[in-house]
Design an enzyme around this catalytic site. Structure first.
Site, PDB file in Angstrom:
ATOM      1  N   LYS A 108       1.565   2.378 -11.454  1.00 29.69           N
ATOM      2  CA  LYS A 108       0.357   1.661 -11.056  1.00 29.69           C
ATOM      3  C   LYS A 108      -0.063   0.606 -12.077  1.00 29.69           C
ATOM      4  O   LYS A 108      -0.522  -0.481 -11.704  1.00 29.69           O
ATOM      5  CB  LYS A 108      -0.784   2.655 -10.812  1.00 29.69           C
ATOM      6  CG  LYS A 108      -0.601   3.500  -9.554  1.00 29.69           C
ATOM      7  CD  LYS A 108      -0.404   2.648  -8.308  1.00 29.69           C
ATOM      8  CE  LYS A 108      -0.541   3.437  -7.032  1.00 29.69           C
ATOM      9  NZ  LYS A 108      -0.302   2.602  -5.826  1.00 29.69           N
ATOM     10  N   ASN A 120       0.802  -1.221   0.000  1.00 31.31           N
ATOM     11  CA  ASN A 120       0.000   0.000   0.000  1.00 31.31           C
ATOM     12  C   ASN A 120       0.836   1.273   0.000  1.00 31.31           C
ATOM     13  O   ASN A 120       0.320   2.347  -0.301  1.00 31.31           O
ATOM     14  CB  ASN A 120      -0.927  -0.031   1.224  1.00 31.31           C
ATOM     15  CG  ASN A 120      -1.688   1.249   1.415  1.00 31.31           C
ATOM     16  OD1 ASN A 120      -2.622   1.552   0.695  1.00 31.31           O
ATOM     17  ND2 ASN A 120      -1.272   2.039   2.411  1.00 31.31           N
ATOM     18  N   TYR A 129       3.060   8.288 -11.728  1.00 30.41           N
ATOM     19  CA  TYR A 129       2.159   7.483 -10.902  1.00 30.41           C
ATOM     20  C   TYR A 129       1.423   6.448 -11.751  1.00 30.41           C
ATOM     21  O   TYR A 129       1.322   5.274 -11.386  1.00 30.41           O
ATOM     22  CB  TYR A 129       1.183   8.436 -10.228  1.00 30.41           C
ATOM     23  CG  TYR A 129       0.223   7.844  -9.233  1.00 30.41           C
ATOM     24  CD1 TYR A 129       0.657   7.406  -7.989  1.00 30.41           C
ATOM     25  CD2 TYR A 129      -1.137   7.780  -9.513  1.00 30.41           C
ATOM     26  CE1 TYR A 129      -0.245   6.903  -7.054  1.00 30.41           C
ATOM     27  CE2 TYR A 129      -2.044   7.288  -8.593  1.00 30.41           C
ATOM     28  CZ  TYR A 129      -1.590   6.851  -7.369  1.00 30.41           C
ATOM     29  OH  TYR A 129      -2.481   6.361  -6.450  1.00 30.41           O
ATOM     30  N   GLY A 130       0.922   6.870 -12.917  1.00 32.57           N
ATOM     31  CA  GLY A 130       0.201   5.961 -13.788  1.00 32.57           C
ATOM     32  C   GLY A 130       1.065   4.831 -14.308  1.00 32.57           C
ATOM     33  O   GLY A 130       0.635   3.677 -14.376  1.00 32.57           O
ATOM     34  N   ALA A 177     -10.280   6.725  -2.421  1.00 34.22           N
ATOM     35  CA  ALA A 177     -10.469   7.040  -1.006  1.00 34.22           C
ATOM     36  C   ALA A 177     -10.001   8.444  -0.690  1.00 34.22           C
ATOM     37  O   ALA A 177      -9.057   8.958  -1.310  1.00 34.22           O
ATOM     38  CB  ALA A 177      -9.712   6.031  -0.128  1.00 34.22           C
TER      39      ALA A 177
END
Length: 300
Positions: free
Chosen positions: A168, A99, A164-165, A196
């Protein structure tokens, strides 16, 4: 059916706050012994704090069992040490939730390569390092449940998050190979794409939506995906109490005769190439080759 984690040892990275904290608290409440890992840095990865210890104290105050770890997921030896401590203390590691993450958002034109490197290192390499540190233990004990954290940015793109993409979507790909390699050892590997309201997203969500997208609403999906009866090789989205599955699909496509295998031929066949009628969800990369062979056979 009640899902519990009695006798299981879980590691949650980035568990000092937000989603990771929520995962760790609920795993402990349901019986798991939890390693709460968090470097304790700011959203961009700088600085340190005692965030992991604070969560451990919460768990212990509620009657659970936990230990803190302040190691960085970007340092493989630190992750090996963390896993070794968990095994020494509690006999094994059964669950891993990757995480930990940071953000350094900028448009690609303005992004410094160092910011690209660090985000990929924390999210993608960090998850690989922790998973590798657990892998042999999970193989030896013939049990493992691993959860990677992707995002809608990785699956679908988002302006200003090239680093980030890339990381991920890489994690979704890592999941797919580890699912294959871990299958005979009862290691199941899944990916969650959470939505979230956390410190990572507090300036992205409008205030009225921030309250709806609590980490608690992601926890049910995450914990199911690391439970004994979890599926494997799934990408599950979760947010605000809504849950969905995402898939990498492949169209049947077409095979072009030799004289038409040109850019112009591809352009002319484009509508058939992208036609999703009869598309499939491949379970391994070899299915692309099989798809090509079927298309060639259809040429006659």
């Amino acid at each position: 059916m009640t899902i519990n984690f009695d006798g299981r040892v879980a590691i949650v990275t980035g568990a000092g706050g937000g989603l990771g904290r929520a995962y760790a608290l609920e795993l402990a409440r349901r019986g798991a012994k939890v390693v709460v890992n968090d470097l304790g840095g700011a959203r961009d990865g700088t600085g340190h704090s005692d965030a992991a210890l604070a969560v451990v104290e919460e768990i212990r105050a509620a009657g659970g069992t936990a230990m803190p770890d302040g190691g960085s997921v970007t340092e493989y030896e630190q992750m090996v040490e963390m896993v070794a401590k968990a095994k020494e203390e509690w006999g094994g590691v059964h669950i891993l939730i990757n995480n930990a993450g940071i953000l350094r958002d900028k448009s690609f034109a303005k992004m410094d390569p160092a910011d690209f490197d660090l985000v990929v290192k924390v999210h993608l390499l960090g998850s690989a390092y922790v998973t590798k540190a657990c892998w042999d233990i999970m193989r030896d004990q013939a049990y493992g449940r691993i959860l990677m954290t992707a995002s809608s940015t990785g699956l679908y793109g988002n302006f200003g998050q090239a680093n980030y993409g890339a990381a991920k979507l890489g994690l979704a790909g890592l999941t797919k190979t580890l699912h294959l390699e871990g299958a005979k050892y009862n290691i199941r590997c899944n990916t969650i794409a959470p939505v979230a309201g956390t410190r990572m997203t507090e300036d992205i969500f409008p205030a009225e939506l921030f309250e709806k997208f609590t980490p608690a609403n992601v926890v049910p999906a995450a914990l199911y995906l690391v439970s004994e009866d979890a599926p494997t090789n799934m990408i599950i989205g979760a947010g605000a109490g809504a849950y969905h599955a995402a898939y990498v699909t492949m169209t049947p496509g077409v095979a072009l005769p030799e004289g038409e295998r040109t850019p112009e031929g591809v352009a002319a066949a484009w509508d058939k190439i992208i036609d999703r009628t009869g598309d499939t969800v491949p379970q391994s990369g070899s299915e692309q080759s099989m798809n090509v062979m079927r298309a060639l056979m259809a040429l006659g």
